[in-house]
Scaffold this motif. Structure first.
Motif, PDB file in Angstrom:
ATOM      1  N   GLU A  34       0.849  -1.206   0.000  1.00  0.00           N
ATOM      2  CA  GLU A  34       0.000   0.000   0.000  1.00  0.00           C
ATOM      3  C   GLU A  34       0.877   1.245   0.000  1.00  0.00           C
ATOM      4  O   GLU A  34       0.641   2.182  -0.779  1.00  0.00           O
ATOM      5  N   CYS A  35       1.892   1.269   0.839  1.00  0.00           N
ATOM      6  CA  CYS A  35       2.812   2.416   0.890  1.00  0.00           C
ATOM      7  C   CYS A  35       3.570   2.570  -0.416  1.00  0.00           C
ATOM      8  O   CYS A  35       3.755   3.687  -0.907  1.00  0.00           O
ATOM      9  N   LYS A  36       3.993   1.460  -0.961  1.00  0.00           N
ATOM     10  CA  LYS A  36       4.732   1.495  -2.230  1.00  0.00           C
ATOM     11  C   LYS A  36       3.871   2.091  -3.349  1.00  0.00           C
ATOM     12  O   LYS A  36       4.344   2.879  -4.164  1.00  0.00           O
ATOM     13  N   GLU A  37       2.590   1.714  -3.366  1.00  0.00           N
ATOM     14  CA  GLU A  37       1.681   2.242  -4.376  1.00  0.00           C
ATOM     15  C   GLU A  37       1.456   3.732  -4.171  1.00  0.00           C
ATOM     16  O   GLU A  37       1.402   4.505  -5.134  1.00  0.00           O
ATOM     17  N   GLU A  38       1.307   4.175  -2.916  1.00  0.00           N
ATOM     18  CA  GLU A  38       1.122   5.596  -2.632  1.00  0.00           C
ATOM     19  C   GLU A  38       2.315   6.424  -3.090  1.00  0.00           C
ATOM     20  O   GLU A  38       2.164   7.507  -3.642  1.00  0.00           O
ATOM     21  N   GLN A  78       4.364   5.687  -5.499  1.00  0.00           N
ATOM     22  CA  GLN A  78       4.380   5.728  -6.969  1.00  0.00           C
ATOM     23  C   GLN A  78       3.344   6.697  -7.524  1.00  0.00           C
ATOM     24  O   GLN A  78       3.512   7.251  -8.596  1.00  0.00           O
ATOM     25  N   CYS A  79       2.248   6.878  -6.798  1.00  0.00           N
ATOM     26  CA  CYS A  79       1.164   7.743  -7.265  1.00  0.00           C
ATOM     27  C   CYS A  79       1.419   9.227  -6.973  1.00  0.00           C
ATOM     28  O   CYS A  79       0.721  10.083  -7.516  1.00  0.00           O
ATOM     29  N   GLN A  80       2.367   9.506  -6.101  1.00  0.00           N
ATOM     30  CA  GLN A  80       2.641  10.896  -5.752  1.00  0.00           C
ATOM     31  C   GLN A  80       3.268  11.630  -6.938  1.00  0.00           C
ATOM     32  O   GLN A  80       4.112  11.073  -7.636  1.00  0.00           O
ATOM     33  N   PRO A  81       2.824  12.870  -7.144  1.00  0.00           N
ATOM     34  CA  PRO A  81       3.415  13.639  -8.241  1.00  0.00           C
ATOM     35  C   PRO A  81       4.890  13.935  -7.955  1.00  0.00           C
ATOM     36  O   PRO A  81       5.272  14.157  -6.803  1.00  0.00           O
ATOM     37  N   LYS A  82       5.664  13.970  -8.999  1.00  0.00           N
ATOM     38  CA  LYS A  82       7.112  14.201  -8.827  1.00  0.00           C
ATOM     39  C   LYS A  82       7.491  15.599  -9.074  1.00  0.00           C
ATOM     40  O   LYS A  82       7.026  16.424  -9.647  1.00  0.00           O
TER      41      LYS A  82
END
Length: 134
Positions: free
Chosen positions: A124-128, A130-134
Motif C-alpha cells: 500500500e505504501c509502495k503504491e502511494e 508511486q502515485c505521488q506527483p514528482k
C-alpha cells in the motif's frame, strides 16, 4: 521421458496375454508412474524445500504462504513451533523488521496473519509513493 518408458510396451506386437498389469488397470498404471517417476523420498524432499523456501522482497506474501502451506502439509510431526521458525526464517528482512517492532507472535497462525498485514501495508505504501506527483 515417461513416453519413452511406456512406449515399448504400448507398441509391442508381442502376446496380448503377456503384457504388464498397468496396461489393463488404471490403478496399476498410476502406481507404475509414481514408482518410476515420483519422488523417492517425498518427506525428505519437502524438508529440503521448507529449509530453502524464501520469500522475495518483490513478491507478495500470498504466494509465499501458499507455497509454505503446500510444503508443510507434506510433513508429518512438525509442530507449530518448528513451522513457526521456518515460516519466519523465510520472510524477507523488510517484513521481519516490522514484526520485530510489533513483537513476534507465538503461534504460526498469528505470525502468518501479522506477516500478511505487514506485507499489505508495505505494498500500500509502495503504491502511494508511486502515485505521488514528482
Amino acid at each position: 521421458m515417461a513416453l519413452q518408458w511406456f512406449e515399448p510396451n504400448l507398441l509391442s506386437d508381442s502376446d496380448p496375454n503377456n503384457h504388464p498389469l498397468w496396461m489393463d488397470d488404471w490403478k496399476e498404471f498410476v502406481i507404475e508412474l509414481q514408482t518410476t517417476f515420483g519422488p523417492h523420498n517425498p518427506v525428505a524432499d519437502a524438508k529440503h524445500e521448507l529449509d530453502h523456501l524464501q520469500m522475495k522482497e518483490s513478491q507478495c506474501i500470498n504466494k509465499y504462504v501458499v507455497e509454505f502451506n503446500h510444503i508443510a502439509s507434506q510433513l508429518q510431526g512438525y509442530g507449530d513451533g518448528a513451522l513457526h521458525h521456518h515460516f519466519y526464517t523465510g520472510l524477507p528482512n523488510c517484513i521481519k523488521d516490522e514484526i520485530c517492532h510489533v513483537g513476534k507472535p507465538w503461534t504460526l497462525g498469528e505470525l502468518c496473519l501479522l506477516a500478511q498485514e505487514v506485507d499489505a501495508h508495505y505494498w500500500e505504501c509502495k503504491e502511494e509513493i508511486q502515485c505521488q506527483p514528482k
